[in-house]
Structure formats: structure tokens, C-alpha cells
Design a protein around this motif. Sequence first.
Motif, PDB file in Angstrom:
ATOM      1  N   GLN A 191      -2.205   4.768  -3.079  1.00  0.00           N
ATOM      2  CA  GLN A 191      -3.569   4.310  -2.793  1.00  0.00           C
ATOM      3  C   GLN A 191      -4.264   5.107  -1.686  1.00  0.00           C
ATOM      4  O   GLN A 191      -5.481   5.132  -1.613  1.00  0.00           O
ATOM      5  CB  GLN A 191      -3.557   2.821  -2.400  1.00  0.00           C
ATOM      6  N   VAL A 192      -3.492   5.756  -0.841  1.00  0.00           N
ATOM      7  CA  VAL A 192      -4.074   6.450   0.308  1.00  0.00           C
ATOM      8  C   VAL A 192      -3.332   7.765   0.543  1.00  0.00           C
ATOM      9  O   VAL A 192      -2.105   7.820   0.419  1.00  0.00           O
ATOM     10  CB  VAL A 192      -3.984   5.597   1.597  1.00  0.00           C
ATOM     11  N   TYR A 193      -4.085   8.796   0.874  1.00  0.00           N
ATOM     12  CA  TYR A 193      -3.480  10.080   1.245  1.00  0.00           C
ATOM     13  C   TYR A 193      -4.128  10.574   2.528  1.00  0.00           C
ATOM     14  O   TYR A 193      -5.222  11.126   2.509  1.00  0.00           O
ATOM     15  CB  TYR A 193      -3.653  11.095   0.118  1.00  0.00           C
ATOM     16  N   PRO A 194      -3.482  10.366   3.690  1.00  0.00           N
ATOM     17  CA  PRO A 194      -4.001  10.944   4.934  1.00  0.00           C
ATOM     18  C   PRO A 194      -3.410  12.331   5.155  1.00  0.00           C
ATOM     19  O   PRO A 194      -2.199  12.524   5.022  1.00  0.00           O
ATOM     20  CB  PRO A 194      -3.485   9.959   5.997  1.00  0.00           C
ATOM     21  N   ARG A 195      -4.242  13.282   5.476  1.00  0.00           N
ATOM     22  CA  ARG A 195      -3.733  14.630   5.756  1.00  0.00           C
ATOM     23  C   ARG A 195      -4.209  15.052   7.132  1.00  0.00           C
ATOM     24  O   ARG A 195      -5.347  15.491   7.317  1.00  0.00           O
ATOM     25  CB  ARG A 195      -4.232  15.617   4.700  1.00  0.00           C
ATOM     26  N   PHE A 196      -3.343  14.858   8.094  1.00  0.00           N
ATOM     27  CA  PHE A 196      -3.689  15.154   9.479  1.00  0.00           C
ATOM     28  C   PHE A 196      -2.904  16.371   9.965  1.00  0.00           C
ATOM     29  O   PHE A 196      -2.231  16.351  11.001  1.00  0.00           O
ATOM     30  CB  PHE A 196      -3.426  13.931  10.354  1.00  0.00           C
ATOM     31  N   ALA A 197      -2.982  17.421   9.167  1.00  0.00           N
ATOM     32  CA  ALA A 197      -2.352  18.702   9.460  1.00  0.00           C
ATOM     33  C   ALA A 197      -3.181  19.783   8.767  1.00  0.00           C
ATOM     34  O   ALA A 197      -3.972  19.486   7.876  1.00  0.00           O
ATOM     35  CB  ALA A 197      -0.910  18.719   8.951  1.00  0.00           C
ATOM     36  N   MET A 201       6.704  12.820   9.847  1.00  0.00           N
ATOM     37  CA  MET A 201       5.256  12.685   9.866  1.00  0.00           C
ATOM     38  C   MET A 201       4.782  12.811  11.305  1.00  0.00           C
ATOM     39  O   MET A 201       5.463  12.353  12.224  1.00  0.00           O
ATOM     40  CB  MET A 201       4.834  11.329   9.283  1.00  0.00           C
ATOM     41  N   ASN A 202       3.613  13.405  11.490  1.00  0.00           N
ATOM     42  CA  ASN A 202       3.122  13.564  12.856  1.00  0.00           C
ATOM     43  C   ASN A 202       2.569  12.238  13.384  1.00  0.00           C
ATOM     44  O   ASN A 202       2.402  11.268  12.646  1.00  0.00           O
ATOM     45  CB  ASN A 202       2.085  14.699  12.939  1.00  0.00           C
ATOM     46  N   ASN A 203       2.298  12.215  14.681  1.00  0.00           N
ATOM     47  CA  ASN A 203       1.870  10.974  15.330  1.00  0.00           C
ATOM     48  C   ASN A 203       0.557  10.441  14.771  1.00  0.00           C
ATOM     49  O   ASN A 203       0.374   9.235  14.633  1.00  0.00           O
ATOM     50  CB  ASN A 203       1.752  11.182  16.840  1.00  0.00           C
ATOM     51  N   ILE A 247       0.860  -1.179   0.000  1.00  0.00           N
ATOM     52  CA  ILE A 247       0.000   0.000   0.000  1.00  0.00           C
ATOM     53  C   ILE A 247       0.896   1.228   0.000  1.00  0.00           C
ATOM     54  O   ILE A 247       1.714   1.413   0.903  1.00  0.00           O
ATOM     55  CB  ILE A 247      -0.924   0.029   1.229  1.00  0.00           C
ATOM     56  N   ARG A 248       0.761   2.049  -1.019  1.00  0.00           N
ATOM     57  CA  ARG A 248       1.551   3.280  -1.112  1.00  0.00           C
ATOM     58  C   ARG A 248       0.745   4.425  -0.497  1.00  0.00           C
ATOM     59  O   ARG A 248      -0.367   4.715  -0.935  1.00  0.00           O
ATOM     60  CB  ARG A 248       1.929   3.576  -2.558  1.00  0.00           C
ATOM     61  N   VAL A 249       1.329   5.047   0.501  1.00  0.00           N
ATOM     62  CA  VAL A 249       0.679   6.120   1.256  1.00  0.00           C
ATOM     63  C   VAL A 249       1.396   7.431   0.968  1.00  0.00           C
ATOM     64  O   VAL A 249       2.627   7.507   1.061  1.00  0.00           O
ATOM     65  CB  VAL A 249       0.718   5.832   2.770  1.00  0.00           C
ATOM     66  N   VAL A 250       0.644   8.448   0.609  1.00  0.00           N
ATOM     67  CA  VAL A 250       1.233   9.757   0.360  1.00  0.00           C
ATOM     68  C   VAL A 250       1.532  10.418   1.696  1.00  0.00           C
ATOM     69  O   VAL A 250       0.667  10.530   2.566  1.00  0.00           O
ATOM     70  CB  VAL A 250       0.274  10.651  -0.453  1.00  0.00           C
ATOM     71  N   GLY A 251       2.783  10.847   1.862  1.00  0.00           N
ATOM     72  CA  GLY A 251       3.188  11.480   3.110  1.00  0.00           C
ATOM     73  C   GLY A 251       4.568  12.068   2.967  1.00  0.00           C
ATOM     74  O   GLY A 251       5.041  12.321   1.859  1.00  0.00           O
ATOM     75  N   SER A 252       5.225  12.273   4.064  1.00  0.00           N
ATOM     76  CA  SER A 252       6.570  12.822   4.072  1.00  0.00           C
ATOM     77  C   SER A 252       7.559  11.746   4.495  1.00  0.00           C
ATOM     78  O   SER A 252       7.357  11.064   5.489  1.00  0.00           O
ATOM     79  CB  SER A 252       6.659  14.011   5.039  1.00  0.00           C
ATOM     80  N   ARG A 253       8.637  11.604   3.724  1.00  0.00           N
ATOM     81  CA  ARG A 253       9.661  10.613   4.076  1.00  0.00           C
ATOM     82  C   ARG A 253      10.460  11.036   5.307  1.00  0.00           C
ATOM     83  O   ARG A 253      10.950  10.201   6.060  1.00  0.00           O
ATOM     84  CB  ARG A 253      10.626  10.422   2.896  1.00  0.00           C
ATOM     85  N   ILE A 305      -1.043   4.856   9.665  1.00  0.00           N
ATOM     86  CA  ILE A 305      -0.292   3.873   8.877  1.00  0.00           C
ATOM     87  C   ILE A 305      -0.258   2.527   9.591  1.00  0.00           C
ATOM     88  O   ILE A 305      -0.396   1.466   8.967  1.00  0.00           O
ATOM     89  CB  ILE A 305       1.139   4.386   8.597  1.00  0.00           C
ATOM     90  N   GLU A 306      -0.105   2.569  10.904  1.00  0.00           N
ATOM     91  CA  GLU A 306      -0.104   1.314  11.669  1.00  0.00           C
ATOM     92  C   GLU A 306      -1.468   0.628  11.576  1.00  0.00           C
ATOM     93  O   GLU A 306      -1.549  -0.604  11.485  1.00  0.00           O
ATOM     94  CB  GLU A 306       0.247   1.595  13.135  1.00  0.00           C
ATOM     95  N   GLU A 307      -2.545   1.428  11.573  1.00  0.00           N
ATOM     96  CA  GLU A 307      -3.890   0.862  11.411  1.00  0.00           C
ATOM     97  C   GLU A 307      -4.027   0.173  10.052  1.00  0.00           C
ATOM     98  O   GLU A 307      -4.642  -0.893   9.941  1.00  0.00           O
ATOM     99  CB  GLU A 307      -4.940   1.973  11.540  1.00  0.00           C
TER     100      GLU A 307
END
Length: 267
Positions: A213-219, A174-176, A165-171, A182-184
Motif C-alpha cells: 500500500q505504501v512505498y517510501p523512498r528516502f534515499a 532501512m534508514n532512520n 499496511i504493507r510497506v515496500v522497503g528492505s527487510r 513507518i512509526e508515523e
Amino acid sequence: MNKNLKIAIEAAAAAGKVIMEIYDSENFWIETKEDNSPLTLADKKANEVINEFLFPTNIPLISEENKQIDYSVRKQWEECWIVDPLDGTKEFIKRNGEFTVNIAFVSRGKPRLGVIFAPALNSLYFADVSENKAFKVSIAPDDLNIDDILNKAEEILPSGHKDCIRVVGSRSHMNNDTLEYIEELKKKFGKKIEVVSKGSSLKFCLVAEGQAQVYPRFAPTMEWDTVAGQAICEAVGLNCISRETGKSMTYNREDLLNGHFFISHEG
């Protein structure tokens, strides 16, 4: 094609041309806004160009670089444009190419049309949610012929996840909340997680065209940062879900600051 989508594509292409002229110059003319975010000459000039295209439609306009209109007026609007003339100003200043022009048309709070143009990458994305289709086309910054753009455009589609699963984020950081999310995903699907990174609203495009496949934006983000990307994602069957409400994000709200959200195939 929807005439407003054509206008938005032409506006984005014209703004991209102006942005690249400044990008290739010696002086960006950088200043700092009240929220400590950077502002360049490219932000202002691109906004002027887009205004010239959109004002004649007589549809109200929300732009990051225009004076914000009070909600007592905006709440009367059935439809509006929402624009970010230069999304990813920090990427622009870094000269890494990952900045965009974002233009969206909203009706009754829902994204209906979306255009994202990355002029340094020669990549333009556009979508009509009612048609359930989104497209990508490679154009030069000075290619403003709408017929050529439409003729060369190719439909894009998202992809499922198989072994990874490819997740869009920062290498790099990333915040908690994102790490926990991602762990979920790992627990839910039992698969390897790969983080892919991209600047500005191109994050939405990565998912819409199947490169993630996924882009979480928690900011924090603003409406003009996300609405064009949401339109493109929804046009290909993806969901942009508010973490607060569990429903699709809506726009032209009283508070233009977005809450946390994620993009995926699942709600």
C-alpha cells in the motif's frame, strides 16, 4: 492505443530479450562507472536496442547510458523519453531476477506513459496516465508480438489497507527516515505494518497492483529509476509525492537526481 506506448512496449520487450541472452551467458563483462555503480554488457546492449526503437520517433531521449544533454538544451523540450535500459544492475549481477527495463514518456515534466519489463520474471507492466489505466501481462522473453501482448494484458488496481499496511522497503536494513515514517503510519492508522521487499522499479509495481500500500523512498534515485513507475502508479490513482515540495514529482529537471518521495493513496 497510443502509438508511443506501443513503441515503448516493443522496445522494452526487445531489450528484455537481449538482456536475457546475456543473463544466461557466462560473462556479463562488468565494469565500474564514475559513480561506482556497476555497468554490464546487458546495460549497453539493451540501451542500443531501445535507442533503435525510440530515435525514429524524433522525441528527445534521456537515458542512463546515453551521454547526458545539458539542461540549457533540455529545458526547451516540451516532451521526452526517459529510459533506464537495465534498472537493478546489482540484482542482475546477483542473478535474483529482480531487474527491469524502464521506459517512460514525459510531457511538460509530467509522466504520461510508462513501461516496466522484468524479463527474468516474464512480467511486463504498462500504463497510459491519460486513460487512468495500467496493465500487467506475462510474456516470454522472445514474445515480441505487440498484438499478443495487448490481447493477454490484464488491468491492475491498487488495494486499500484493512488489518495490515504493507510497506515496500528492505527487510535487512532501512534508514532512520524510513523507520520514522513507518512509526508515523502506525500512529496514524493503528495497524500492523508489514515490510515487503523487491528490487528495482518493481517496488512501484507492488503498490500499483495491490501487493503493498505504501512505498517510501528516502534515499537517492535518478529520474530514470522512477518515472516509468510513477506513470504506472498515477494511472491507477496513486500519488508519487516529493517530500521536499509536497507535490507530485516532475521530470526533465536541471538536476536529474531525485529527492525523497513516497507512493500512497494519500498526498
